[in-house]
Design a protein around this motif. Sequence first.
Motif, PDB file in Angstrom:
ATOM      1  N   ASP A   2       0.868  -1.179   0.000  1.00 58.20           N
ATOM      2  CA  ASP A   2       0.000   0.000   0.000  1.00 58.20           C
ATOM      3  C   ASP A   2       0.906   1.230   0.000  1.00 58.20           C
ATOM      4  N   ASP A   3       0.468   2.309  -0.643  1.00 56.08           N
ATOM      5  CA  ASP A   3       1.315   3.497  -0.710  1.00 56.08           C
ATOM      6  C   ASP A   3       1.050   4.489   0.409  1.00 56.08           C
ATOM      7  N   GLU A   4       0.145   4.140   1.316  1.00 59.88           N
ATOM      8  CA  GLU A   4      -0.156   5.031   2.433  1.00 59.88           C
ATOM      9  C   GLU A   4       0.507   4.506   3.704  1.00 59.88           C
ATOM     10  N   PRO A   5       1.520   5.215   4.229  1.00 59.95           N
ATOM     11  CA  PRO A   5       2.259   4.750   5.408  1.00 59.95           C
ATOM     12  C   PRO A   5       1.369   4.465   6.615  1.00 59.95           C
ATOM     13  N   GLN A   6       0.331   5.285   6.801  1.00 62.57           N
ATOM     14  CA  GLN A   6      -0.527   5.089   7.963  1.00 62.57           C
ATOM     15  C   GLN A   6      -1.270   3.762   7.886  1.00 62.57           C
ATOM     16  N   ILE A   7      -1.741   3.423   6.678  1.00 60.02           N
ATOM     17  CA  ILE A   7      -2.435   2.145   6.505  1.00 60.02           C
ATOM     18  C   ILE A   7      -1.471   0.985   6.728  1.00 60.02           C
ATOM     19  N   LEU A   8      -0.252   1.116   6.204  1.00 65.09           N
ATOM     20  CA  LEU A   8       0.750   0.072   6.415  1.00 65.09           C
ATOM     21  C   LEU A   8       1.026  -0.136   7.896  1.00 65.09           C
ATOM     22  N   GLU A   9       1.129   0.956   8.616  1.00 66.25           N
ATOM     23  CA  GLU A   9       1.431   0.867  10.049  1.00 66.25           C
ATOM     24  C   GLU A   9       0.294   0.195  10.815  1.00 66.25           C
ATOM     25  N   ILE A  10      -0.934   0.607  10.530  1.00 70.62           N
ATOM     26  CA  ILE A  10      -2.093   0.062  11.254  1.00 70.62           C
ATOM     27  C   ILE A  10      -2.267  -1.425  10.962  1.00 70.62           C
ATOM     28  N   LEU A  11      -2.276  -1.785   9.665  1.00 62.93           N
ATOM     29  CA  LEU A  11      -2.516  -3.175   9.297  1.00 62.93           C
ATOM     30  C   LEU A  11      -1.344  -4.066   9.706  1.00 62.93           C
ATOM     31  N   SER A  12      -0.127  -3.555   9.584  1.00 65.33           N
ATOM     32  CA  SER A  12       1.038  -4.342  10.009  1.00 65.33           C
ATOM     33  C   SER A  12       0.965  -4.659  11.490  1.00 65.33           C
ATOM     34  N   SER A  13       0.623  -3.650  12.280  1.00 66.92           N
ATOM     35  CA  SER A  13       0.521  -3.848  13.720  1.00 66.92           C
ATOM     36  C   SER A  13      -0.520  -4.901  14.064  1.00 66.92           C
ATOM     37  N   TYR A  14      -1.657  -4.833  13.394  1.00 69.39           N
ATOM     38  CA  TYR A  14      -2.744  -5.776  13.686  1.00 69.39           C
ATOM     39  C   TYR A  14      -2.358  -7.199  13.271  1.00 69.39           C
ATOM     40  N   LEU A  15      -1.754  -7.343  12.084  1.00 68.44           N
ATOM     41  CA  LEU A  15      -1.357  -8.667  11.609  1.00 68.44           C
ATOM     42  C   LEU A  15      -0.248  -9.262  12.480  1.00 68.44           C
ATOM     43  N   GLN A  16       0.672  -8.421  12.954  1.00 72.26           N
ATOM     44  CA  GLN A  16       1.743  -8.891  13.824  1.00 72.26           C
ATOM     45  C   GLN A  16       1.194  -9.384  15.153  1.00 72.26           C
ATOM     46  N   LYS A  17       0.164  -8.709  15.662  1.00 65.42           N
ATOM     47  CA  LYS A  17      -0.470  -9.158  16.904  1.00 65.42           C
ATOM     48  C   LYS A  17      -1.133 -10.520  16.739  1.00 65.42           C
ATOM     49  N   GLU A  18      -1.505 -10.831  15.483  1.00 66.26           N
ATOM     50  CA  GLU A  18      -2.124 -12.131  15.207  1.00 66.26           C
ATOM     51  C   GLU A  18      -1.081 -13.217  14.948  1.00 66.26           C
ATOM     52  N   GLY A  19       0.209 -12.842  15.040  1.00 67.48           N
ATOM     53  CA  GLY A  19       1.268 -13.827  14.917  1.00 67.48           C
ATOM     54  C   GLY A  19       1.932 -13.929  13.556  1.00 67.48           C
ATOM     55  N   TYR A  20       1.621 -13.000  12.651  1.00 74.36           N
ATOM     56  CA  TYR A  20       2.217 -13.037  11.320  1.00 74.36           C
ATOM     57  C   TYR A  20       3.486 -12.193  11.247  1.00 74.36           C
ATOM     58  N   HIS A  21       4.421 -12.637  10.425  1.00 72.41           N
ATOM     59  CA  HIS A  21       5.598 -11.828  10.102  1.00 72.41           C
ATOM     60  C   HIS A  21       5.225 -10.976   8.898  1.00 72.41           C
ATOM     61  N   VAL A  76       1.601 -17.646  -4.984  1.00 70.89           N
ATOM     62  CA  VAL A  76       1.275 -17.230  -3.619  1.00 70.89           C
ATOM     63  C   VAL A  76      -0.128 -16.618  -3.590  1.00 70.89           C
ATOM     64  N   PRO A  77      -0.949 -16.915  -2.582  1.00 70.31           N
ATOM     65  CA  PRO A  77      -2.288 -16.323  -2.493  1.00 70.31           C
ATOM     66  C   PRO A  77      -2.234 -14.801  -2.452  1.00 70.31           C
ATOM     67  N   ILE A  78      -3.111 -14.149  -3.220  1.00 72.76           N
ATOM     68  CA  ILE A  78      -3.170 -12.692  -3.288  1.00 72.76           C
ATOM     69  C   ILE A  78      -4.558 -12.214  -2.902  1.00 72.76           C
ATOM     70  N   LEU A  79      -4.602 -11.357  -1.886  1.00 70.94           N
ATOM     71  CA  LEU A  79      -5.847 -10.717  -1.454  1.00 70.94           C
ATOM     72  C   LEU A  79      -5.794  -9.262  -1.887  1.00 70.94           C
ATOM     73  N   MET A  80      -6.707  -8.850  -2.758  1.00 71.79           N
ATOM     74  CA  MET A  80      -6.710  -7.482  -3.263  1.00 71.79           C
ATOM     75  C   MET A  80      -7.572  -6.569  -2.401  1.00 71.79           C
ATOM     76  N   LEU A  81      -7.059  -5.359  -2.161  1.00 73.09           N
ATOM     77  CA  LEU A  81      -7.816  -4.329  -1.459  1.00 73.09           C
ATOM     78  C   LEU A  81      -8.264  -3.292  -2.475  1.00 73.09           C
ATOM     79  N   THR A  82      -9.538  -2.967  -2.490  1.00 73.67           N
ATOM     80  CA  THR A  82     -10.035  -2.052  -3.513  1.00 73.67           C
ATOM     81  C   THR A  82     -11.250  -1.270  -3.043  1.00 73.67           C
ATOM     82  N   ALA A  83     -11.414  -0.102  -3.635  1.00 75.37           N
ATOM     83  CA  ALA A  83     -12.621   0.691  -3.399  1.00 75.37           C
ATOM     84  C   ALA A  83     -13.655   0.394  -4.467  1.00 75.37           C
TER      85      ALA A  83
END
Length: 229
Positions: free
Chosen positions: A8-27, A73-80
């Motif tokens: 994603d090109d938005e740093p804030q979204i990367l930070e939020i989603l990364s934090s949440y996924l890391q809490k779920e145990g993902y690298h 590799v599985p790809i999940l797309m995010l879209t509006a």
Amino acid sequence: MSTILLVDDEPQILEILSSYLQKEGYHVLTAQTGKEAVEMATTISLTCIILDLMLPDLSGEEVCVQIRKESRVPILMLTAKSGEADRIRGLTIGADDYLIKPFSPRELVARVRAVMRRAGDYSTLSDFVEVGDLTISMNEKRVTKNGVALEVTPNEYRLLTTLVRYPGRTWGREELVREVMGFDFEGYDRTIDTHIKNLRQKIEADPKQPEYIKTVYGLGYRFDDPMKK
């Protein structure tokens, strides 16, 4: 530990989603451009890619196409984009699922788990399956016809292996949607028709008179072994 690439090109979204996924145990690895995503996806062993469609250099669709040339590799797309045509195009070029903005981080995690589970479901079959002039390598998730490798998308691969496992069985569209895309898929069941059409173009000598994937009018589809007739 499962490794997820978040694009994603938005740093804030990367930070939020990364934090949440890391809490779920993902690298979690991140990329902000399409070129960076393609390079990482083709050089690093990944379990899943979360790919935003709106990127500054390449579109998400272009990134998906390039990754699919090298990786399953599985790809999940995010879209509006919520239109059916947009979703079908994404699935046709190789996306495994769509998540429409806005969404909750919990839904994102659920979708990630679902696409990874579906990808893993097909790794337990026999190493090789040979039907007619087709060979399916389960370990490599690769399909060849007369020894020539075919470029099939992950959904096409899952569709083919589902049909091959039960030759002669007639599958309804909704059944195939559940098997290929999961119970949580929210799209139209006619999406399967698009995947069938594309798969026939790749595996059939004459897609208009298919030998492998037969239409059972009013019911759905079945797989036949032409060598057993």
